[in-house]
Design an enzyme around this catalytic site. Sequence first.
Site, short mmCIF file in Angstrom:
data_model
loop_
_atom_site.label_atom_id
_atom_site.label_comp_id
_atom_site.label_asym_id
_atom_site.label_seq_id
_atom_site.Cartn_x
_atom_site.Cartn_y
_atom_site.Cartn_z
N ASP A 14 0.81 -1.22 0.00
CA ASP A 14 0.00 0.00 0.00
C ASP A 14 0.84 1.27 0.00
OD1 ASP A 14 -2.20 -1.70 0.11
OD2 ASP A 14 -2.21 -1.69 2.31
N GLU A 15 2.00 1.21 -0.61
CA GLU A 15 2.88 2.38 -0.65
C GLU A 15 2.37 3.44 -1.63
OE1 GLU A 15 3.89 -0.74 -1.15
OE2 GLU A 15 5.42 -1.25 0.35
N GLY A 16 1.53 3.00 -2.58
CA GLY A 16 1.05 3.93 -3.62
C GLY A 16 1.53 3.49 -5.01
N LYS A 17 1.76 2.18 -5.14
CA LYS A 17 2.30 1.65 -6.41
C LYS A 17 1.38 1.96 -7.58
CE LYS A 17 2.30 -2.40 -4.36
NZ LYS A 17 2.09 -2.04 -2.95
N GLY A 41 -4.61 -4.19 -3.80
CA GLY A 41 -5.58 -3.15 -4.11
C GLY A 41 -4.78 -1.91 -4.47
N HIS A 42 -4.75 -1.58 -5.75
CA HIS A 42 -3.93 -0.47 -6.23
C HIS A 42 -4.85 0.68 -6.65
CE1 HIS A 42 -0.32 -3.33 -7.22
NE2 HIS A 42 -0.69 -3.36 -5.95
N THR A 43 -4.70 1.80 -5.95
CA THR A 43 -5.63 2.92 -6.15
C THR A 43 -5.05 3.96 -7.11
OG1 THR A 43 -6.16 2.57 -3.83
CG2 THR A 43 -7.11 4.52 -4.88
N GLN A 225 1.93 -6.02 -3.23
CA GLN A 225 2.36 -6.16 -1.83
C GLN A 225 3.64 -5.33 -1.63
OE1 GLN A 225 1.39 -9.49 -3.46
NE2 GLN A 225 -0.51 -8.49 -2.96
N ARG A 304 -9.87 -2.89 5.95
CA ARG A 304 -9.37 -2.97 7.32
C ARG A 304 -8.52 -1.74 7.65
NH1 ARG A 304 -6.21 -8.54 7.40
NH2 ARG A 304 -5.75 -7.86 5.30
N GLY A 415 -0.12 13.94 -2.79
CA GLY A 415 -1.56 13.76 -2.77
C GLY A 415 -1.92 12.59 -3.66
P1 GDP Z 1 -0.79 0.38 -3.55
O1 GDP Z 1 -1.39 -0.90 -3.09
O2 GDP Z 1 0.69 0.43 -3.31
O3 GDP Z 1 -1.14 0.76 -4.96
O4 GDP Z 1 -1.40 1.51 -2.60
P2 GDP Z 1 -2.95 1.64 -2.15
O5 GDP Z 1 -3.74 2.14 -3.29
O6 GDP Z 1 -3.41 0.41 -1.47
O7 GDP Z 1 -2.82 2.72 -1.00
C1 GDP Z 1 -2.32 3.98 -1.24
C2 GDP Z 1 -3.40 4.99 -0.81
O8 GDP Z 1 -2.82 6.28 -0.68
C3 GDP Z 1 -4.49 5.14 -1.86
O9 GDP Z 1 -5.68 5.46 -1.20
C4 GDP Z 1 -4.01 6.32 -2.69
O10 GDP Z 1 -5.07 7.01 -3.33
C5 GDP Z 1 -3.37 7.18 -1.64
N1 GDP Z 1 -2.22 7.98 -2.07
C6 GDP Z 1 -1.27 7.69 -2.98
N2 GDP Z 1 -0.33 8.67 -2.99
C7 GDP Z 1 -0.70 9.57 -2.07
C8 GDP Z 1 -0.13 10.79 -1.60
O11 GDP Z 1 0.94 11.23 -2.01
N3 GDP Z 1 -0.82 11.45 -0.61
C9 GDP Z 1 -1.98 10.99 -0.11
N4 GDP Z 1 -2.57 11.71 0.85
N5 GDP Z 1 -2.56 9.84 -0.53
C10 GDP Z 1 -1.91 9.14 -1.50
P1 IMO Z 2 -0.94 -4.15 -2.26
O1 IMO Z 2 -0.48 -4.67 -3.58
C1 IMO Z 2 -0.96 -4.66 2.08
C2 IMO Z 2 -1.02 -8.76 3.61
C3 IMO Z 2 -2.26 -9.21 4.33
C4 IMO Z 2 -1.67 -10.23 5.29
C5 IMO Z 2 -0.55 -10.85 4.47
C6 IMO Z 2 -0.94 -12.17 3.80
O2 IMO Z 2 -2.23 -3.43 -2.28
O3 IMO Z 2 0.18 -3.38 -1.60
P2 IMO Z 2 -2.49 -12.82 1.76
O4 IMO Z 2 -3.91 -12.48 1.45
O5 IMO Z 2 -1.52 -12.36 0.72
O6 IMO Z 2 -2.30 -14.26 2.09
O7 IMO Z 2 -2.17 -12.03 3.11
O8 IMO Z 2 -0.21 -9.91 3.47
N1 IMO Z 2 -1.24 -8.21 2.25
C7 IMO Z 2 -1.18 -6.92 1.93
N2 IMO Z 2 -0.97 -5.84 2.71
N3 IMO Z 2 -1.08 -4.51 0.75
C8 IMO Z 2 -1.24 -5.58 -0.05
O9 IMO Z 2 -1.23 -5.50 -1.39
C9 IMO Z 2 -1.33 -6.86 0.55
N4 IMO Z 2 -1.53 -8.12 0.07
C10 IMO Z 2 -1.46 -8.93 1.12
O10 IMO Z 2 -2.90 -8.16 4.98
O11 IMO Z 2 -1.06 -9.55 6.37
MG MG Z 3 -2.90 -1.58 -1.80
#
Ligand code: GDP
Ligand code: IMO
Ligand code: MG
Length: 425
Positions: A14-17, A41-43, A225, A304, A415
């Site tokens: 969830d770094e923002g990939k 889940g990539h947003t 991940q 979550r 952002g």
């Molecule tokens: P991913 O799984 O690495 O693609 O990241 P996620 O989408 O799960 O989580 C990143 C969250 O941070 C998403 O809700 C994005 O819309 C948000 N986001 C991404 N970059 C930024 C940023 O620079 N600032 C803020 N406030 N939100 C961001």
């Molecule tokens: P993105 O690509 C954050 C975590 C789960 C759990 C562990 C194992 O959006 O960054 P799994 O369902 O893979 O067997 O769960 O890994 N996890 C993630 N945490 N971002 C993800 O993907 C994740 N995919 C799995 O919460 O701790």
């Molecule tokens: Mg994610």
Amino acid sequence: MTQVDVLLGLQWGDEGKGKIVDVLSPQYDLIARFQGGPNAGHTLEFDGKKFVLNTIPSGIFNEKTMNLIGNGVVIDPIILKRELDNLKAAGHDPVAKGKLVIARKAHLILPTHQLLDAANEQKMGKDKIGSTLKGIGPTYMDKTGRNGLRVGDTTLPDFKERYNKLVEKHKEILSHYEFEYDLTEKEAAFFEAIEFIKTIPHVDSEHYVNGFLKEGKKVLAEGAQGTLLDIDFGSYPFVTSSNTTTAGACTGLGIAPNRIGNVYGIFKAYCTRVGGGPFPTELDDEVGENLRQVGHEFGATTGRARRCGWIDIPALKYAIMLNGVTELIMMKADVLDGFDTIYACTHYEHNGETIDYMPYDIISVKPTPVLKAIEGWKTDVTKVNQVADIPAKLSAYIAFLEKELEVPVKYLSVGPDRVQTLELI
Ligand code: GDP
Ligand code: IMO
Ligand code: MG
């Protein structure tokens, strides 16, 4: 021949990939997912719209970019169909536009894989991994156990028999758990989705990707991940079931190690984790709650609440080493806008020693982070759109991290929107 650039997470996901792959996609001819599945889940946000992608690569909104779901990915046909249906409803139809291909060798997540995931987590009780319950672990188990079904199998005449054989095996395992289930609805949806994914072109990702490279085209591999969830190098057993690191791009697409080019390592200006497992810099207090609220740290896949804490430099150094990171991307700097002081973990105190690496026994003994205080910039950076306007104290934080990590920060995100991205070098 060109090389494959890789973009992957350096923390716990969830770094923002998704956001950055979308931003970079105009520079590439192909975006390829190489591991994981719909646990991701990539947003992406642009033009006031927000999309969350689980299986589909984040290059899908760029008109000229092709997208590949590679052999290392595990695909839930039901989720993939739903993703594509949602995109179509929003006016984007990558299948009709011929912008999406799937690897024949990618493994399929069956409804019973999800049941096994749920049954296992339920049985583990408080020791559970906190999996996303998408069936990821059981599907990779069948892959390495040489039982799995692959996308290419769906076109074979005996697909249904193979499916039944595997499902029988799963039912046998499930009978050892106290776990109620009803497969009827899911199974019908599964076979409907299988018919649908047959309409998406199936390719051999190894030939497909190497073909792009031979033609001098540019390829970006999109990680899912994060490094600290890697099956080999993450905080085992609190990990996912694939190699989330650069090496995973080689096996997950079929490219040789010497074909890897730039490696973009992406990290948040702080740190989050969702699910169980060690998290040395976790803030179990109002500061952590503040990060969660300001950063909207709730899972894109499961909703979550994400655990929040300060940035962890030993963990980042480890991730940079494992991945051969050449450029860093810092995300969500804006979330720290309101803090008087922020902190960075530079070392750990562990078993009476000061160390700067992640210890093997991190699962049983929590290392105490040694924190360095850093002055906050106390400025709204969400509208900063040129490098000259970045507050000096934020620049100082970035310079401090670059010195510690010995890798330059190329992009800074302020952002969630596509346009809230600054190129620093
Ligand atoms: P991913 O799984 O690495 O693609 O990241 P996620 O989408 O799960 O989580 C990143 C969250 O941070 C998403 O809700 C994005 O819309 C948000 N986001 C991404 N970059 C930024 C940023 O620079 N600032 C803020 N406030 N939100 C961001
Ligand atoms: P993105 O690509 C954050 C975590 C789960 C759990 C562990 C194992 O959006 O960054 P799994 O369902 O893979 O067997 O769960 O890994 N996890 C993630 N945490 N971002 C993800 O993907 C994740 N995919 C799995 O919460 O701790
Ligand atoms: Mg994610």
